[in-house]
Design a protein around this motif. Structure first.
Motif, PDB file in Angstrom:
ATOM      1  N   LEU A  56      -5.653  28.124  39.223  1.00 23.40           N
ATOM      2  CA  LEU A  56      -6.910  28.495  39.877  1.00 23.40           C
ATOM      3  C   LEU A  56      -7.082  27.751  41.192  1.00 23.40           C
ATOM      4  N   ASP A  57      -6.761  26.453  41.174  1.00 22.61           N
ATOM      5  CA  ASP A  57      -6.869  25.654  42.402  1.00 22.61           C
ATOM      6  C   ASP A  57      -5.957  26.184  43.495  1.00 22.61           C
ATOM      7  N   ALA A  58      -4.823  26.774  43.097  1.00 18.85           N
ATOM      8  CA  ALA A  58      -3.875  27.325  44.064  1.00 18.85           C
ATOM      9  C   ALA A  58      -4.249  28.747  44.491  1.00 18.85           C
ATOM     10  N   GLY A  59      -5.366  29.251  43.983  1.00 13.17           N
ATOM     11  CA  GLY A  59      -5.816  30.578  44.382  1.00 13.17           C
ATOM     12  C   GLY A  59      -5.148  31.715  43.633  1.00 13.17           C
ATOM     13  N   ARG A  60      -4.533  31.437  42.499  1.00 11.67           N
ATOM     14  CA  ARG A  60      -3.830  32.479  41.749  1.00 11.67           C
ATOM     15  C   ARG A  60      -4.671  33.039  40.594  1.00 11.67           C
ATOM     16  N   GLY A  61      -5.978  32.900  40.661  1.00 11.50           N
ATOM     17  CA  GLY A  61      -6.847  33.426  39.621  1.00 11.50           C
ATOM     18  C   GLY A  61      -7.033  34.923  39.787  1.00 11.50           C
ATOM     19  N   ILE A  62      -7.640  35.531  38.798  1.00 13.46           N
ATOM     20  CA  ILE A  62      -7.952  36.956  38.901  1.00 13.46           C
ATOM     21  C   ILE A  62      -9.461  37.124  38.812  1.00 13.46           C
ATOM     22  N   GLU A  63      -9.956  38.169  39.424  1.00 11.25           N
ATOM     23  CA  GLU A  63     -11.379  38.459  39.368  1.00 11.25           C
ATOM     24  C   GLU A  63     -11.615  39.586  38.385  1.00 11.25           C
ATOM     25  N   LEU A  64     -12.618  39.402  37.554  1.00 12.09           N
ATOM     26  CA  LEU A  64     -12.990  40.410  36.571  1.00 12.09           C
ATOM     27  C   LEU A  64     -14.481  40.669  36.675  1.00 12.09           C
ATOM     28  N   SER A  65     -14.863  41.903  36.416  1.00 12.96           N
ATOM     29  CA  SER A  65     -16.287  42.201  36.321  1.00 12.96           C
ATOM     30  C   SER A  65     -16.755  41.778  34.936  1.00 12.96           C
ATOM     31  N   VAL A  66     -18.044  41.704  34.759  1.00 14.45           N
ATOM     32  CA  VAL A  66     -18.604  41.357  33.456  1.00 14.45           C
ATOM     33  C   VAL A  66     -18.158  42.384  32.419  1.00 14.45           C
ATOM     34  N   ASP A  67     -18.080  43.646  32.801  1.00 15.72           N
ATOM     35  CA  ASP A  67     -17.665  44.706  31.875  1.00 15.72           C
ATOM     36  C   ASP A  67     -16.213  44.544  31.427  1.00 15.72           C
TER      37      ASP A  67
END
Length: 89
Positions: A56-67
């Motif tokens: 996450l710190d390296a910017g490799r996270g993913i974005e998810l909606s609440v749904d």
């Protein structure tokens, strides 16, 4: 209650209040200890969490909606269960 347990309890009841407190403390402390398997699982989990945070710190996270979150977590749980079952086999 088996006879050994009854004998131990009778002997403990004969102790002074301070001695009974010490016995109780020692028995409770013995329940709080972990075995090597628990420690290994803890360090494995900590390592996975550390890797996730680094990702996450390296910017490799993913974005998810609440749904999407429920389905994503369900899939992660299913994969984790499969991996745990393979390790136990």
């Amino acid at each position: 209650m088996n006879s050994n347990l009854a004998e131990v309890l009778d002997a403990a009841r004969a102790l002074s209040r301070a001695e009974r407190a010490e016995v109780a403390h020692e028995l409770i402390a013995s329940l709080e200890t972990t075995n090597e398997y628990d420690e290994a699982r803890y360090f494995e989990l900590k390592s996975a969490v550390d890797k996730g945070i680094a990702s996450l710190d390296a910017g490799r996270g993913i974005e998810l909606s609440v749904d999407e979150l429920g389905d994503y977590l369900g899939e992660r749980g299913r994969l984790a269960t499969e991996r745990a079952e393979v390790k136990r086999a």
